[in-house]
Design an enzyme around this catalytic site. Structure first.
Site, PDB file in Angstrom:
ATOM      1  N   LYS A 195       0.876  -1.179   0.000  1.00 48.45           N
ATOM      2  CA  LYS A 195       0.000   0.000   0.000  1.00 48.45           C
ATOM      3  C   LYS A 195       0.908   1.222   0.000  1.00 48.45           C
ATOM      4  O   LYS A 195       1.464   1.603   1.029  1.00 48.45           O
ATOM      5  CB  LYS A 195      -0.878  -0.029   1.244  1.00 48.45           C
ATOM      6  CG  LYS A 195      -2.222   0.650   1.126  1.00 48.45           C
ATOM      7  CD  LYS A 195      -2.190   2.124   0.780  1.00 48.45           C
ATOM      8  CE  LYS A 195      -1.769   3.008   1.935  1.00 48.45           C
ATOM      9  NZ  LYS A 195      -1.589   4.424   1.540  1.00 48.45           N
ATOM     10  N   ALA A 197       1.940   5.340  -0.479  1.00 46.97           N
ATOM     11  CA  ALA A 197       1.313   6.575   0.009  1.00 46.97           C
ATOM     12  C   ALA A 197       0.421   7.178  -1.082  1.00 46.97           C
ATOM     13  O   ALA A 197       0.670   7.001  -2.279  1.00 46.97           O
ATOM     14  CB  ALA A 197       2.404   7.563   0.400  1.00 46.97           C
ATOM     15  N   GLU A 273       9.363   1.366  10.967  1.00 47.59           N
ATOM     16  CA  GLU A 273      10.399   2.390  10.740  1.00 47.59           C
ATOM     17  C   GLU A 273       9.679   3.719  10.863  1.00 47.59           C
ATOM     18  O   GLU A 273       8.951   4.132   9.947  1.00 47.59           O
ATOM     19  CB  GLU A 273      11.008   2.249   9.337  1.00 47.59           C
ATOM     20  CG  GLU A 273      11.768   0.951   9.101  1.00 47.59           C
ATOM     21  CD  GLU A 273      13.080   0.877   9.850  1.00 47.59           C
ATOM     22  OE1 GLU A 273      13.519   1.889  10.411  1.00 47.59           O
ATOM     23  OE2 GLU A 273      13.653  -0.227   9.897  1.00 47.59           O
ATOM     24  N   GLU A 405       9.202  16.444  15.055  1.00 48.58           N
ATOM     25  CA  GLU A 405       9.938  16.202  13.818  1.00 48.58           C
ATOM     26  C   GLU A 405       9.438  17.247  12.808  1.00 48.58           C
ATOM     27  O   GLU A 405       8.245  17.288  12.498  1.00 48.58           O
ATOM     28  CB  GLU A 405       9.620  14.787  13.343  1.00 48.58           C
ATOM     29  CG  GLU A 405      10.412  14.353  12.146  1.00 48.58           C
ATOM     30  CD  GLU A 405       9.985  12.964  11.669  1.00 48.58           C
ATOM     31  OE1 GLU A 405       8.802  12.603  11.830  1.00 48.58           O
ATOM     32  OE2 GLU A 405      10.839  12.259  11.115  1.00 48.58           O
TER      33      GLU A 405
HETATM   34  P1  NAP Z   1       2.195   8.593   7.502  1.00 45.27           P
HETATM   35  O1  NAP Z   1       1.108   9.581   7.469  1.00 45.27           O
HETATM   36  O2  NAP Z   1       2.341   7.756   8.709  1.00 45.27           O
HETATM   37  O3  NAP Z   1       1.993   7.696   6.195  1.00 45.27           O
HETATM   38  C1  NAP Z   1       2.839   6.619   5.868  1.00 45.27           C
HETATM   39  C2  NAP Z   1       2.027   5.556   5.150  1.00 45.27           C
HETATM   40  O4  NAP Z   1       1.016   5.085   6.042  1.00 45.27           O
HETATM   41  C3  NAP Z   1       1.279   6.068   3.922  1.00 45.27           C
HETATM   42  O5  NAP Z   1       1.180   5.036   2.984  1.00 45.27           O
HETATM   43  C4  NAP Z   1      -0.088   6.399   4.487  1.00 45.27           C
HETATM   44  O6  NAP Z   1      -1.109   6.389   3.503  1.00 45.27           O
HETATM   45  C5  NAP Z   1      -0.258   5.234   5.443  1.00 45.27           C
HETATM   46  N1  NAP Z   1      -1.252   5.466   6.485  1.00 45.27           N
HETATM   47  C6  NAP Z   1      -1.698   6.621   7.011  1.00 45.27           C
HETATM   48  N2  NAP Z   1      -2.668   6.375   7.928  1.00 45.27           N
HETATM   49  C7  NAP Z   1      -2.825   5.026   7.971  1.00 45.27           C
HETATM   50  C8  NAP Z   1      -3.677   4.147   8.699  1.00 45.27           C
HETATM   51  N3  NAP Z   1      -4.565   4.592   9.588  1.00 45.27           N
HETATM   52  N4  NAP Z   1      -3.581   2.816   8.474  1.00 45.27           N
HETATM   53  C9  NAP Z   1      -2.693   2.338   7.567  1.00 45.27           C
HETATM   54  N5  NAP Z   1      -1.866   3.119   6.848  1.00 45.27           N
HETATM   55  C10 NAP Z   1      -1.925   4.449   7.053  1.00 45.27           C
HETATM   56  O7  NAP Z   1       3.607   9.253   7.284  1.00 45.27           O
HETATM   57  P2  NAP Z   1       4.021  10.245   6.125  1.00 45.27           P
HETATM   58  O8  NAP Z   1       3.594  11.596   6.483  1.00 45.27           O
HETATM   59  O9  NAP Z   1       3.605   9.718   4.808  1.00 45.27           O
HETATM   60  O10 NAP Z   1       5.615  10.092   6.183  1.00 45.27           O
HETATM   61  C11 NAP Z   1       6.377  10.859   7.054  1.00 45.27           C
HETATM   62  C12 NAP Z   1       6.777  10.088   8.293  1.00 45.27           C
HETATM   63  O11 NAP Z   1       7.422   8.876   7.935  1.00 45.27           O
HETATM   64  C13 NAP Z   1       7.772  10.853   9.114  1.00 45.27           C
HETATM   65  O12 NAP Z   1       7.459  10.778  10.477  1.00 45.27           O
HETATM   66  C14 NAP Z   1       9.082  10.142   8.841  1.00 45.27           C
HETATM   67  O13 NAP Z   1      10.044  10.294   9.829  1.00 45.27           O
HETATM   68  C15 NAP Z   1       8.626   8.745   8.667  1.00 45.27           C
HETATM   69  N6  NAP Z   1       9.611   7.972   7.914  1.00 45.27           N
HETATM   70  C16 NAP Z   1      10.364   7.063   8.580  1.00 45.27           C
HETATM   71  C17 NAP Z   1      11.323   6.347   7.917  1.00 45.27           C
HETATM   72  C18 NAP Z   1      12.156   5.321   8.636  1.00 45.27           C
HETATM   73  O14 NAP Z   1      12.788   4.507   7.976  1.00 45.27           O
HETATM   74  N7  NAP Z   1      12.182   5.311   9.964  1.00 45.27           N
HETATM   75  C19 NAP Z   1      11.536   6.543   6.548  1.00 45.27           C
HETATM   76  C20 NAP Z   1      10.755   7.482   5.887  1.00 45.27           C
HETATM   77  C21 NAP Z   1       9.789   8.190   6.593  1.00 45.27           C
HETATM   78  P3  NAP Z   1      -1.680   7.790   2.922  1.00 45.27           P
HETATM   79  O15 NAP Z   1      -0.586   8.392   2.159  1.00 45.27           O
HETATM   80  O16 NAP Z   1      -2.816   7.357   2.071  1.00 45.27           O
HETATM   81  O17 NAP Z   1      -2.081   8.597   4.117  1.00 45.27           O
END
Ligand code: NAP
Length: 505
Positions: A195, A197, A273, A405
């Site tokens: 799935k 983003a 992650e 962050e």
């Molecule tokens: P996010 O909102 O958590 O979204 C990440 C993924 O999860 C997307 O595919 C999103 O889909 C999905 N998602 C959102 N709500 C969900 C739910 N209730 N159930 C299942 N899936 C769900 O994060 P983001 O804003 O895209 O990315 C930024 C964050 O990722 C930051 O905090 C960053 O630090 C973290 N990150 C961490 C790493 C690592 O390796 N530690 C690497 C990269 C990024 P949608 O797009 O459809 O909302």
């Protein structure tokens, strides 16, 4: 503080024909077939640099995704019986196709995620390297023979694939976050439902197309695209379905915690992650030019939207002013614009809500007495998703920029007196992904490396990600490690086999 009318903006968008967009798949990929949502719903993909629509893809819901889970289960029955060498060869085929298409892939990263083209090429090369690495690791998924304490018994432990897994990925590395998970899963003998983003589904679909060309069997690699509205029901299904045996998630800590809870209903394996709050410490004895170069790379890569991005610069008092002057000079050289144009090294933020978040954090600091030495606002002359590179000093621990962050081009500077104080500030967070420091004192290098409460440390280095190294965090930054020789662990179970009644001579 400005307010952006997201809905109005969305409805005023017009369709834009990107150079190679006719070659981009525009349907979900399930069981080797391209398909639409049963509801017929779709959503638009926006180029964050221009605001133009670059693709329209199916908006799947849980009913559609159940079909993908079923397909992954059927495919698992034969995929798990393939030899490691067969899986290795297929992953190698996939890798070769990815390498051949690296420019095409980089163009997609720039179009849907807004990265400068050079950075996109870097991400593609990093993303591809996971496929190569796990094509090799597939053959090294060793078990263990352990000397038994009892003569008539022998002890053996083998590694078996978990089963079909759900992979949920963010937008900030559209290729690498998928290949880091999927190539490990496939190498281990798992099948997957991915799935991506909402902002970056095109890359996931192109990756699927290339798995098909590589000969990876139907149902092994499935991509389900969905809008932010449908995502929670899909996440819940993947976490709670007995047909999914593991979840690997990269994204925010908030969503990670929700998925962790949802996985408890089936006691499912989960790899997380999550977000970071990386300290970047500059000690008095550091080489300041190298520290500034590392700071720029760590902070402004992908416009600050990386989980390992330096979030707080901690600078020892003696070099505080000098470091800030040099950082300001370097920031002035950043060239903002559409990443597809030559010479650009700072692109847009991914979407309007990210712009609003960064602006909220900057205004909060301003209102609580911080000084904004550079930037500090939206860069409207470039477009509504652009934000000025910003430098903030006089930061206190009650400010959002200290605790949250930022995920934007905002450098936050905090002074400290002693090594002890610097470490105390660095570790004063519930996150623990990456940490960086610059020091030329060998004893200090060891002390600080050990004392930082993070999963990854950069010593005199601002860019640390590498396929060969274990990527992951501690505290609320995650569970498990990706890449490296540990990358298969999230996708395998250890089975202990006891051989009894053995007649020894
Ligand atoms: P996010 O909102 O958590 O979204 C990440 C993924 O999860 C997307 O595919 C999103 O889909 C999905 N998602 C959102 N709500 C969900 C739910 N209730 N159930 C299942 N899936 C769900 O994060 P983001 O804003 O895209 O990315 C930024 C964050 O990722 C930051 O905090 C960053 O630090 C973290 N990150 C961490 C790493 C690592 O390796 N530690 C690497 C990269 C990024 P949608 O797009 O459809 O909302």
């Amino acid at each position: 503080m400005f307010f952006l009318h997201t809905r109005t903006l969305r409805t005023s968008l017009k369709m834009y024909n990107y150079r190679h967009s006719s070659a981009w798949p525009s349907q979900a990929y399930i069981n080797g077939s391209w398909c639409n949502a049963k509801s017929g719903k779709t959503f638009n993909v926006i180029n964050p640099a221009t605001g133009e629509i670059i693709a329209t893809v199916p908006d799947l819901n849980a009913t559609d995704v159940q079909i993908a889970i079923n397909a992954a289960n059927i495919a698992f029955q034969s995929w798990k019986t393939t030899t490691a060498k067969e899986r290795s060869d297929l992953l190698r085929n996939w890798y070769n196709i990815l390498v051949k298409n690296k420019d095409y892939l980089a163009e997609i990263v720039t179009a849907e995620a807004g990265k400068p083209l050079q950075e996109s090429l870097g991400e593609v090369s990093y993303g591809n390297s996971f496929v190569e690495w796990f094509s090799e690791e597939a053959r090294r998924n060793y078990g263990e023979y352990v000397p038994s304490p009892i003569k008539s018994k022998e002890i053996l432990m083998i590694r078996q694939p978990l089963g079909p897994v759900g992979l949920i990925t963010p937008w900030n590395f559209p290729i690498a976050m998928i290949t880091r998970k999927a190539s490990a899963a496939l190498a281990a003998g798992c099948t997957c439902v991915i799935k991506p983003a909402e902002n970056t589904p095109i890359m996931a679909l192109v990756l699927a197309k290339f798995t098909q060309e590589a000969g990876i069997p139907n149902g092994v690699f499935n991509v389900v695209t969905a809008s932010r509205e449908n995502t929670p029901q899909i996440g819940q299904l993947l976490c709670e379905s007995p047909g999914i045996y593991g979840i690997s998630f990269t994204g925010s800590t908030e969503v990670g915690k929700l998925l962790y809870k949802q996985c408890s209903s089936t006691v499912k394996r989960i790899g997380l992650e999550l977000g970071g709050n990386a300290p970047f410490i500059v000690f008095d004895n550091a080489d300041l030019d190298k520290a500034v170069a590392g700071a720029m790379a760590s902070k402004f890569r992908n416009c600050g939207q990386t989980c390992v991005s330096a979030n707080r610069f901690l600078i020892q008092k003696q070099v505080y002013s000098k470091f800030i002057d040099k950082l300001m000079e370097a920031m002035k050289k950043l060239v903002m614009g559409n990443g597809k144009d030559c010479g650009i090294n700072l692109g847009p933020l991914i979407n309007i809500s990210q712009v609003e978040k960064v602006d909220r954090i900057v205004n909060d600091a301003k209102n609580k007495g911080a000084k904004i030495l550079v930037g500090g606002k939206q860069a409207m002359n470039y477009g509504e998703r652009f934000y000025e590179p910003t430098l903030i000093t006089d930061v206190k621990d009650n400010m959002a920029c200290y605790t949250e962050e930022i995920f934007g081009p905002v450098a936050v500077c905090i002074g400290f007196e002693s090594e002890e104080e610097g470490l105390k500030i660095a570790n004063n967070t519930n996150r623990g992904l990456a940490g960086y420091f610059y020091s030329n004192d060998l004893s200090q290098v060891w002390r600080v490396s050990k004392a930082l409460e993070v999963g990854m440390v950069g010593v005199n280095e601002g860019i640390i990600s590498s396929t060969e190294a274990a990527f992951g965090g501690v505290k609320e930054s995650g569970l498990g490690r990706e890449g490296s020789s540990h990358g298969l662990e999230d996708y395998t179970e250890i089975k202990y086999i006891c051989f009894g009644n053995i007649q020894q001579n």
